[in-house]
Design a protein around this motif. Structure first.
Motif, PDB file in Angstrom:
ATOM      1  N   PHE A 143       0.831  -1.203   0.000  1.00 18.78           N
ATOM      2  CA  PHE A 143       0.000   0.000   0.000  1.00 18.78           C
ATOM      3  C   PHE A 143       0.866   1.254   0.000  1.00 18.78           C
ATOM      4  O   PHE A 143       0.622   2.203  -0.750  1.00 18.78           O
ATOM      5  CB  PHE A 143      -0.915  -0.011   1.230  1.00 18.78           C
ATOM      6  N   PHE A 144       1.907   1.264   0.837  1.00 16.79           N
ATOM      7  CA  PHE A 144       2.743   2.460   0.957  1.00 16.79           C
ATOM      8  C   PHE A 144       3.677   2.628  -0.234  1.00 16.79           C
ATOM      9  O   PHE A 144       4.219   3.705  -0.446  1.00 16.79           O
ATOM     10  CB  PHE A 144       3.537   2.393   2.261  1.00 16.79           C
ATOM     11  N   GLU A 145       3.861   1.544  -1.005  1.00 17.72           N
ATOM     12  CA  GLU A 145       4.649   1.672  -2.221  1.00 17.72           C
ATOM     13  C   GLU A 145       3.854   2.356  -3.329  1.00 17.72           C
ATOM     14  O   GLU A 145       4.422   2.958  -4.232  1.00 17.72           O
ATOM     15  CB  GLU A 145       5.097   0.286  -2.702  1.00 17.72           C
ATOM     16  N   THR A 146       2.532   2.263  -3.277  1.00 20.63           N
ATOM     17  CA  THR A 146       1.694   2.787  -4.355  1.00 20.63           C
ATOM     18  C   THR A 146       0.900   4.019  -3.949  1.00 20.63           C
ATOM     19  O   THR A 146       0.199   4.592  -4.765  1.00 20.63           O
ATOM     20  CB  THR A 146       0.702   1.700  -4.828  1.00 20.63           C
ATOM     21  N   THR A 147       0.979   4.427  -2.692  1.00 19.72           N
ATOM     22  CA  THR A 147       0.238   5.596  -2.211  1.00 19.72           C
ATOM     23  C   THR A 147       1.218   6.593  -1.618  1.00 19.72           C
ATOM     24  O   THR A 147       2.017   6.244  -0.745  1.00 19.72           O
ATOM     25  CB  THR A 147      -0.788   5.182  -1.125  1.00 19.72           C
ATOM     26  N   GLN A 148       1.144   7.843  -2.076  1.00 13.69           N
ATOM     27  CA  GLN A 148       2.041   8.868  -1.569  1.00 13.69           C
ATOM     28  C   GLN A 148       1.623   9.300  -0.164  1.00 13.69           C
ATOM     29  O   GLN A 148       0.436   9.471   0.131  1.00 13.69           O
ATOM     30  CB  GLN A 148       2.039  10.079  -2.500  1.00 13.69           C
ATOM     31  N   THR A 149       2.618   9.470   0.698  1.00 10.80           N
ATOM     32  CA  THR A 149       2.343   9.877   2.074  1.00 10.80           C
ATOM     33  C   THR A 149       1.599  11.198   2.107  1.00 10.80           C
ATOM     34  O   THR A 149       0.679  11.398   2.911  1.00 10.80           O
ATOM     35  CB  THR A 149       3.662   9.994   2.860  1.00 10.80           C
ATOM     36  N   GLY A 150       1.990  12.136   1.239  1.00  8.68           N
ATOM     37  CA  GLY A 150       1.340  13.439   1.212  1.00  8.68           C
ATOM     38  C   GLY A 150      -0.144  13.343   0.905  1.00  8.68           C
ATOM     39  O   GLY A 150      -0.953  14.118   1.428  1.00  8.68           O
ATOM     40  N   GLU A 151      -0.516  12.379   0.059  1.00  7.19           N
ATOM     41  CA  GLU A 151      -1.934  12.205  -0.263  1.00  7.19           C
ATOM     42  C   GLU A 151      -2.708  11.725   0.955  1.00  7.19           C
ATOM     43  O   GLU A 151      -3.816  12.193   1.235  1.00  7.19           O
ATOM     44  CB  GLU A 151      -2.096  11.216  -1.410  1.00  7.19           C
ATOM     45  N   SER A 221     -15.474  20.409  -7.608  1.00  7.69           N
ATOM     46  CA  SER A 221     -15.097  20.347  -6.192  1.00  7.69           C
ATOM     47  C   SER A 221     -14.200  19.154  -5.934  1.00  7.69           C
ATOM     48  O   SER A 221     -13.189  19.263  -5.231  1.00  7.69           O
ATOM     49  CB  SER A 221     -16.356  20.263  -5.316  1.00  7.69           C
ATOM     50  N   ARG A 222     -14.538  18.006  -6.503  1.00  3.57           N
ATOM     51  CA  ARG A 222     -13.714  16.812  -6.323  1.00  3.57           C
ATOM     52  C   ARG A 222     -12.348  16.997  -6.989  1.00  3.57           C
ATOM     53  O   ARG A 222     -11.317  16.643  -6.437  1.00  3.57           O
ATOM     54  CB  ARG A 222     -14.433  15.599  -6.893  1.00  3.57           C
ATOM     55  N   ASP A 226      -8.484  16.840  -5.353  1.00  3.40           N
ATOM     56  CA  ASP A 226      -7.421  15.984  -5.882  1.00  3.40           C
ATOM     57  C   ASP A 226      -6.146  16.774  -6.146  1.00  3.40           C
ATOM     58  O   ASP A 226      -5.035  16.307  -5.891  1.00  3.40           O
ATOM     59  CB  ASP A 226      -7.888  15.310  -7.181  1.00  3.40           C
ATOM     60  N   ARG A 227      -6.283  17.976  -6.679  1.00  4.00           N
ATOM     61  CA  ARG A 227      -5.098  18.794  -6.967  1.00  4.00           C
ATOM     62  C   ARG A 227      -4.417  19.241  -5.675  1.00  4.00           C
ATOM     63  O   ARG A 227      -3.191  19.330  -5.614  1.00  4.00           O
ATOM     64  CB  ARG A 227      -5.499  20.019  -7.796  1.00  4.00           C
ATOM     65  N   ILE A 228      -5.192  19.535  -4.641  1.00  3.02           N
ATOM     66  CA  ILE A 228      -4.600  19.890  -3.350  1.00  3.02           C
ATOM     67  C   ILE A 228      -3.806  18.709  -2.793  1.00  3.02           C
ATOM     68  O   ILE A 228      -2.711  18.858  -2.249  1.00  3.02           O
ATOM     69  CB  ILE A 228      -5.699  20.338  -2.354  1.00  3.02           C
ATOM     70  N   GLY A 341     -17.257  14.889  -2.007  1.00  5.38           N
ATOM     71  CA  GLY A 341     -16.003  14.474  -2.637  1.00  5.38           C
ATOM     72  C   GLY A 341     -14.975  14.054  -1.612  1.00  5.38           C
ATOM     73  O   GLY A 341     -14.279  13.048  -1.773  1.00  5.38           O
ATOM     74  N   ALA A 342     -14.874  14.836  -0.514  1.00  2.14           N
ATOM     75  CA  ALA A 342     -13.924  14.492   0.545  1.00  2.14           C
ATOM     76  C   ALA A 342     -14.285  13.160   1.188  1.00  2.14           C
ATOM     77  O   ALA A 342     -13.412  12.338   1.502  1.00  2.14           O
ATOM     78  CB  ALA A 342     -13.906  15.602   1.593  1.00  2.14           C
ATOM     79  N   THR A 343     -15.581  12.934   1.389  1.00  2.00           N
ATOM     80  CA  THR A 343     -16.028  11.682   1.992  1.00  2.00           C
ATOM     81  C   THR A 343     -15.686  10.495   1.105  1.00  2.00           C
ATOM     82  O   THR A 343     -15.242   9.444   1.579  1.00  2.00           O
ATOM     83  CB  THR A 343     -17.551  11.728   2.235  1.00  2.00           C
TER      84      THR A 343
END
Length: 627
Positions: A143-151, A221-222, A226-228, A341-343
């Motif tokens: 999971f951590f290999e494919t997901t950025q910590t910042g996200e 809004s979504r 995503d850009r943030i 979108g956040a949910t």
């Protein structure tokens, strides 16, 4: 240094589907649906009592607001329009006294509503953050290999803040305005059924374009969220690698890269804001245009004597309440769309399931033996997800006896660190079994397995805490005396004592206040404090100077007594006294024996030993083994 690092990085681009978030197509299909907010129900359910109290306060406040137009009707018709135009002073006084009483009730109910819903917003947000974090820390390395910590951090902060705004404010505002809308609508029909029918018909026509345009706002809004998240991911990556960035003088390059992501987020946000502004303008023009037209008809009805001035005044106030409620609901709708979108993003994270799952009925390990744990591998084959055509381990068989010290050597990519990752069950092999004290590790609870294993990694992790707590990370319930004893064994006590505040000294983020060797000794002390039956040492002395290595090597030899130890090392001086040395190449065990027997064999190990101890000519195989 070792193969696990290489293989893992190569395998990071892809992992099994269960450890990934939904695809872009799936997310596109889910985007923007306000139904996503319903999935917050499990977080809201424990606080039904607070919702009931908030609902009572909200109902009282709405009722008080709806009573005001009726009081004005009484004042106009009876106070100013009495018999022969005589002003009824007593009635006017009574009406204004009643208005003050209504205002007092409204103030108390509004304050109670604000406090209750704000508490709910803070409480539910805290629960969501805790649930997401609790779920994330249980994911496998894939999971951590494919997901950025910042996200992940963006979802824990920005997205939960949006949900807090909805739960703590928007839901309350929406319900209040729904009550005002419904109550105001009823009173409009009570006051003038004809005018009310006209205004409702026109409002239905105005709502259709507002709803259609709102869908675009929802999608934007979504996209904005995503850009943030992208900007947060870039910032987190660079800040965690700042020494490397500065060493290669890439500050301006990384600043430009982050600036580009921020600008992209800004452009997306501006598209959302423009759409929201147009939606608000459209709603106000259409709704209030409808109301003005109907009030024009009402004014003519008064002039014709079809209704009283008080009725028109009451109708105007109720129409204003209904219009204001619609306007407020459109604003809340925009916030709700962003929160939806956040949910979705948070629930995507909560929906991720790790490949590595604890069994529903775990098996217990047998009582710990006095001399450590037995470890065995039977026909183990493992591929990293992105290298299915190239096994990291290929039909490996190995039996390690309790109390035995086994060293694993070989070139990078041979499979050494992969062994450690499988021992800890960070991954499961596609074929074969790994047993600890005779029990298949897939039948063990993950905590049971990992509590039985201590590891000193090559890349030491130091937490933002003092020296005492960093070592105590090995066993949370250890006393100060046990921590100090472990530090002495790891030759860390003396340098810790020389720190400004000794064991209470803050070590800095990622241990920046320590040298590489000092960080290594902290990690060794942490593993010794854990006192596991199986000890894994991944180049445990690689960052130490000669004197520290001598001290730590002596401590490690003492620590190996009574436990099984597996060592990965390239510096052969570290492994000469091992009971057995395993030589790996291309995911296979190619040689096995003691230092003396392997030197006599004249193979890969002999060439490597010749290079390190005698500085003689070596074969390309030995040169590769040094990498």
């Amino acid at each position: 240094m070792s193969n696990g690092t290489t293989s893992t990085s190569k395998g990071s681009s892809s992992s099994s589907s269960s450890a990934q978030t939904p695809t872009a197509t799936q997310r596109e299909q889910q985007k923007g649906s306000l139904a996503a907010l319903r999935r917050l129900a499990p977080f809201l359910a424990p606080y039904r009592r607070q919702f009931v109290l908030a609902g009572i306060a909200l109902t009282v406040a709405a009722g008080a607001t709806l009573a005001i137009p009726y009081a004005f009707k009484q004042m106009i018709d009876l106070g100013f329009g009495g018999q022969a135009g005589i002003h009824n002073v007593d009635h006017v006084n009574a009406v204004f006294l009643a208005l003050f009483g209504v205002a007092t009730v409204l103030a108390l109910a509004t304050a109670a509503r604000f406090y209750t819903v704000s508490w709910l917003g803070e409480r539910v947000t805290a629960d969501i953050r805790a649930a997401v974090y609790r779920h994330v820390v249980r994911q496998s390395p894939a999971f951590f290999e494919t997901t950025q910590t910042g996200e992940v951090l963006s979802r824990l902060t920005t997205d939960t803040t949006l949900i807090q705004a909805v739960v703590g404010t928007s839901i309350s505002v929406a319900l209040r305005n729904l009550l005002l809308f419904a109550g105001g609508l009823v009173m409009l029909f009570v006051t003038s059924p004809k005018l009310s029918s006209i205004i409702i018909g026109l409002l239905v026509l105005t709502v259709l374009p507002i709803v259609m345009f709102g869908r675009r706002v929802r999608k934007l809004s979504r996209d904005s969220q995503d850009r943030i998240a992208d900007a947060s991911a870039v910032a987190g990556e660079i800040l965690n690698a700042m020494p490397t960035v500065q060493a290669f003088t890439h500050e301006h390059i990384e600043t430009a890269r982050f600036g580009a992501t921020v600008e992209n987020a800004f452009v997306t946000a501006m598209r959302r804001i423009r759409a929201r502004a147009l939606l608000t303008m459209l709603a106000i023009v259409l709704v209030f245009g409808t109301i003005v037209f109907v009030l024009w008809l009402g004014a003519h009805a008064v002039l014709e004597g079809a209704m009283s001035g008080g009725d028109l005044g009451q109708f105007i106030l109720y129409a204003s309440i209904v219009a204001g409620a619609i306007g407020a609901l459109s604003e809340v709708m925009g916030e709700a769309q962003r929160a939806a979108g956040a949910t979705e993003r948070l629930l995507e994270l909560l929906a991720v399931r790790s490949d590595i799952q604890a069994p529903s009925q775990p098996v217990a390990l047998p009582p710990r033996a006095a001399n450590g744990a037995a470890l065995s591998l039977a026909n183990v084959t493992f591929h990293y997800p992105s290298r299915l055509d190239s096994p990291a381990l290929d039909h490996v068989d190995l039996d390690i006896r309790p109390g035995e010290t086994v060293a694993v050597v070989g070139p990078s990519g041979a499979g050494k660190t992969t062994l450690f990752q499988l021992f800890l069950r960070f991954y499961d092999p596609q074929q074969g079994t790994i047993r600890l004290d005779g029990v298949d590790i897939r039948q063990l609870d993950l905590h049971t397995l990992r509590d039985a294993v201590g590891i000193v990694p090559q890349d030491t992790v130091i937490f933002s805490a003092n020296a005492m707590e960093n070592i105590r990370y090995g066993r949370a319930d250890a006393s100060d005396e046990e921590v100090i004893r472990a530090a002495r064994l790891a030759a860390a006590h003396d340098f810790i004592e020389r720190l400004p505040h000794g064991y209470q000294s803050f070590l800095g983020e990622r241990g920046v206040r320590l040298s590489g060797g000092q960080r290594q000794r902290i990690a060794i002390a942490r593993a010794l404090l854990k006192n596991p039956p199986l000890l894994l040492l991944d180049e445990a002395t690689s960052a130490l100077d000669a004197e520290s290595e001598r001290l730590v090597q002596s401590a490690l030899e003492a620590a190996m007594v009574g436990r099984t130890t597996v060592i990965i090392a390239h510096r052969l001086a570290t492994v000469q006294r091992a009971d057995r040395i395993i030589v790996m190449e291309d995911g296979r065990i190619v040689e096995m024996g003691t230092h003396q027997s392997l030197v006599a064999l004249g193979g890969v190990y002999a060439n490597l030993a010749a290079l390190q101890f005698h500085s003689v000519h070596v074969t390309p195989v030995a040169a590769e083994a040094l990498q």
